[in-house]
Write a protein that holds these residues in place. Sequence first.
Motif, PDB file in Angstrom:
ATOM      1  N   LEU A  15       0.852  -1.189   0.000  1.00  0.00           N
ATOM      2  CA  LEU A  15       0.000   0.000   0.000  1.00  0.00           C
ATOM      3  C   LEU A  15       0.887   1.238   0.000  1.00  0.00           C
ATOM      4  O   LEU A  15       1.482   1.589   1.009  1.00  0.00           O
ATOM      5  CB  LEU A  15      -0.909  -0.004   1.231  1.00  0.00           C
ATOM      6  CG  LEU A  15      -2.006   1.061   1.277  1.00  0.00           C
ATOM      7  CD1 LEU A  15      -2.967   0.885   0.110  1.00  0.00           C
ATOM      8  CD2 LEU A  15      -2.757   0.986   2.593  1.00  0.00           C
ATOM      9  N   ASP A  16       0.989   1.880  -1.168  1.00  0.00           N
ATOM     10  CA  ASP A  16       1.818   3.063  -1.298  1.00  0.00           C
ATOM     11  C   ASP A  16       0.949   4.300  -1.514  1.00  0.00           C
ATOM     12  O   ASP A  16      -0.284   4.224  -1.512  1.00  0.00           O
ATOM     13  CB  ASP A  16       2.826   2.901  -2.443  1.00  0.00           C
ATOM     14  CG  ASP A  16       2.141   2.528  -3.757  1.00  0.00           C
ATOM     15  OD1 ASP A  16       0.929   2.814  -3.913  1.00  0.00           O
ATOM     16  OD2 ASP A  16       2.821   1.960  -4.629  1.00  0.00           O
ATOM     17  N   GLU A  17       1.586   5.456  -1.716  1.00  0.00           N
ATOM     18  CA  GLU A  17       0.829   6.701  -1.862  1.00  0.00           C
ATOM     19  C   GLU A  17      -0.082   6.665  -3.088  1.00  0.00           C
ATOM     20  O   GLU A  17      -1.214   7.152  -3.046  1.00  0.00           O
ATOM     21  CB  GLU A  17       1.774   7.903  -1.965  1.00  0.00           C
ATOM     22  CG  GLU A  17       1.024   9.226  -2.045  1.00  0.00           C
ATOM     23  CD  GLU A  17       1.951  10.424  -2.119  1.00  0.00           C
ATOM     24  OE1 GLU A  17       1.439  11.551  -2.311  1.00  0.00           O
ATOM     25  OE2 GLU A  17       3.177  10.242  -1.991  1.00  0.00           O
ATOM     26  N   SER A  18       0.386   6.065  -4.163  1.00  0.00           N
ATOM     27  CA  SER A  18      -0.418   5.994  -5.373  1.00  0.00           C
ATOM     28  C   SER A  18      -1.715   5.225  -5.124  1.00  0.00           C
ATOM     29  O   SER A  18      -2.803   5.646  -5.537  1.00  0.00           O
ATOM     30  CB  SER A  18       0.381   5.333  -6.493  1.00  0.00           C
ATOM     31  OG  SER A  18      -0.418   5.155  -7.647  1.00  0.00           O
ATOM     32  N   LEU A  19      -1.608   4.096  -4.432  1.00  0.00           N
ATOM     33  CA  LEU A  19      -2.801   3.307  -4.137  1.00  0.00           C
ATOM     34  C   LEU A  19      -3.706   4.029  -3.135  1.00  0.00           C
ATOM     35  O   LEU A  19      -4.935   3.960  -3.229  1.00  0.00           O
ATOM     36  CB  LEU A  19      -2.404   1.934  -3.590  1.00  0.00           C
ATOM     37  CG  LEU A  19      -1.954   0.897  -4.620  1.00  0.00           C
ATOM     38  CD1 LEU A  19      -1.582  -0.408  -3.930  1.00  0.00           C
ATOM     39  CD2 LEU A  19      -3.043   0.649  -5.660  1.00  0.00           C
ATOM     40  N   ALA A  25     -10.042   8.372  -4.001  1.00  0.00           N
ATOM     41  CA  ALA A  25     -10.870   8.787  -5.138  1.00  0.00           C
ATOM     42  C   ALA A  25     -12.025   7.815  -5.350  1.00  0.00           C
ATOM     43  O   ALA A  25     -13.159   8.224  -5.612  1.00  0.00           O
ATOM     44  CB  ALA A  25     -10.013   8.887  -6.401  1.00  0.00           C
ATOM     45  N   LEU A  26     -11.756   6.531  -5.224  1.00  0.00           N
ATOM     46  CA  LEU A  26     -12.801   5.525  -5.399  1.00  0.00           C
ATOM     47  C   LEU A  26     -13.852   5.621  -4.295  1.00  0.00           C
ATOM     48  O   LEU A  26     -15.062   5.510  -4.548  1.00  0.00           O
ATOM     49  CB  LEU A  26     -12.182   4.131  -5.399  1.00  0.00           C
ATOM     50  CG  LEU A  26     -11.383   3.754  -6.658  1.00  0.00           C
ATOM     51  CD1 LEU A  26     -10.500   2.544  -6.383  1.00  0.00           C
ATOM     52  CD2 LEU A  26     -12.334   3.471  -7.818  1.00  0.00           C
ATOM     53  N   LEU A  27     -13.406   5.840  -3.071  1.00  0.00           N
ATOM     54  CA  LEU A  27     -14.336   5.904  -1.949  1.00  0.00           C
ATOM     55  C   LEU A  27     -15.196   7.162  -2.003  1.00  0.00           C
ATOM     56  O   LEU A  27     -16.388   7.131  -1.681  1.00  0.00           O
ATOM     57  CB  LEU A  27     -13.567   5.863  -0.626  1.00  0.00           C
ATOM     58  CG  LEU A  27     -12.780   4.579  -0.336  1.00  0.00           C
ATOM     59  CD1 LEU A  27     -12.039   4.701   0.983  1.00  0.00           C
ATOM     60  CD2 LEU A  27     -13.692   3.358  -0.328  1.00  0.00           C
ATOM     61  N   ALA A  36     -11.340   8.068 -11.763  1.00  0.00           N
ATOM     62  CA  ALA A  36     -10.244   8.258 -12.716  1.00  0.00           C
ATOM     63  C   ALA A  36     -10.184   9.709 -13.177  1.00  0.00           C
ATOM     64  O   ALA A  36      -9.101  10.301 -13.291  1.00  0.00           O
ATOM     65  CB  ALA A  36     -10.420   7.319 -13.909  1.00  0.00           C
ATOM     66  N   ALA A  37     -11.353  10.304 -13.436  1.00  0.00           N
ATOM     67  CA  ALA A  37     -11.394  11.716 -13.846  1.00  0.00           C
ATOM     68  C   ALA A  37     -10.865  12.615 -12.741  1.00  0.00           C
ATOM     69  O   ALA A  37     -10.153  13.589 -12.999  1.00  0.00           O
ATOM     70  CB  ALA A  37     -12.818  12.105 -14.216  1.00  0.00           C
ATOM     71  N   ARG A  38     -11.183  12.286 -11.508  1.00  0.00           N
ATOM     72  CA  ARG A  38     -10.718  13.071 -10.358  1.00  0.00           C
ATOM     73  C   ARG A  38      -9.198  13.042 -10.263  1.00  0.00           C
ATOM     74  O   ARG A  38      -8.559  14.060  -9.948  1.00  0.00           O
ATOM     75  CB  ARG A  38     -11.339  12.502  -9.082  1.00  0.00           C
ATOM     76  CG  ARG A  38     -10.974  13.252  -7.812  1.00  0.00           C
ATOM     77  CD  ARG A  38     -11.493  12.489  -6.601  1.00  0.00           C
ATOM     78  NE  ARG A  38     -11.247  13.199  -5.353  1.00  0.00           N
ATOM     79  CZ  ARG A  38     -12.130  13.933  -4.703  1.00  0.00           C
ATOM     80  NH1 ARG A  38     -13.357  14.051  -5.181  1.00  0.00           N
ATOM     81  NH2 ARG A  38     -11.823  14.550  -3.578  1.00  0.00           N
ATOM     82  N   LEU A  39      -8.603  11.874 -10.563  1.00  0.00           N
ATOM     83  CA  LEU A  39      -7.154  11.716 -10.468  1.00  0.00           C
ATOM     84  C   LEU A  39      -6.422  12.129 -11.737  1.00  0.00           C
ATOM     85  O   LEU A  39      -5.196  12.284 -11.725  1.00  0.00           O
ATOM     86  CB  LEU A  39      -6.820  10.249 -10.158  1.00  0.00           C
ATOM     87  CG  LEU A  39      -7.265   9.723  -8.791  1.00  0.00           C
ATOM     88  CD1 LEU A  39      -7.113   8.208  -8.740  1.00  0.00           C
ATOM     89  CD2 LEU A  39      -6.477  10.374  -7.668  1.00  0.00           C
ATOM     90  N   GLY A  40      -7.184  12.275 -12.826  1.00  0.00           N
ATOM     91  CA  GLY A  40      -6.560  12.616 -14.100  1.00  0.00           C
ATOM     92  C   GLY A  40      -5.824  11.452 -14.730  1.00  0.00           C
ATOM     93  O   GLY A  40      -4.790  11.640 -15.391  1.00  0.00           O
TER      94      GLY A  40
END
Length: 315
Positions: A15-19, A25-27, A36-40
């Motif tokens: 579990l890293d920062e990317s995950l 974002a998913l929650l 995905a749109a939120r994260l770009g």
Amino acid sequence: MKEEASFEIEPGRRLDESLLRSLYALLVEASVSRGAARLGIQQPALSRHLKALRQLTGDELLVRVGNRMVLTQRGESLVAPTRRILADLSLFTREDFEFSPDTARNNFRIAAGDFLPRRFYEEMIRRVRTAAPDSVIDLRSLGHRFDHYKQLGEGEIDVAITIWPDPPAHLRSVRLFADEFVCVVSKDHPLAKTGLTLEAYCRAPHLSSLEQLPGQGTVLDALIAGIGVSVHTAMRTQYLGLVPPILANSDLIFSTGRRFAQQIAADHPLVVLPFPAPIKPIQYVLTWHERTHKNRALRWFRGEITAAAKAITDR
């Protein structure tokens, strides 16, 4: 009987920062496409992250109900800690050590009420926009049940401005300014002509803001109880923008700070009357969490807020 889902953790995956950012974002979005749109990023990339997160947590996190996705109970329980962890990670960024407002692109999140004088907001926004034109001010309501204290701890907001004088001990605070209590009534109200006595104040119907906690009242309720007074509250509202027209067309009395009272009386057929008894002033308090106390960007932002408060009290 339906078998329980089986999860196999991808070898070497942690579990890293990317995950963590993908998880949040998913929650928050409860959707792979919106997340995905939120994260770009591309949707397939977030789908891969969701698969890895399901493996790491041993939970589906998002499940389909009808034509939409909803969080599992485990997913709901992870929203607050994930937000808090990401907020803590942001304190390690290089930007914190090299903050310069003229080049910064910060999102300053402040919770406050519309009971504050309009001139305060005008001055604060002017100062921040002049010094940090590429940053964003995210102004939101305080909510109820003291949610803003919880939001400070979880990193959902950066600062809050309240009129409760004693924030919890784990938070830092500074008093911005004090304001004397006054009363506001319609210019046609009988008390606007005869004057306001304490007896008349107690008999009259009152307009008030919503209670922070049911049964515990507002700041005003606490203050007038301290001088042995109770009133009949005929109406409560969280929409202070409705207060002027309600007062102008009713027999209600509204008790508030002098600056806010003078502001609404200047724009509507209202009269400001002195409070009919000695009472402590309202204290406007800026509050933040210990975890962001040394953050240079937020320290600068808090300085602009206190400077704006000083500017309106010096006039």
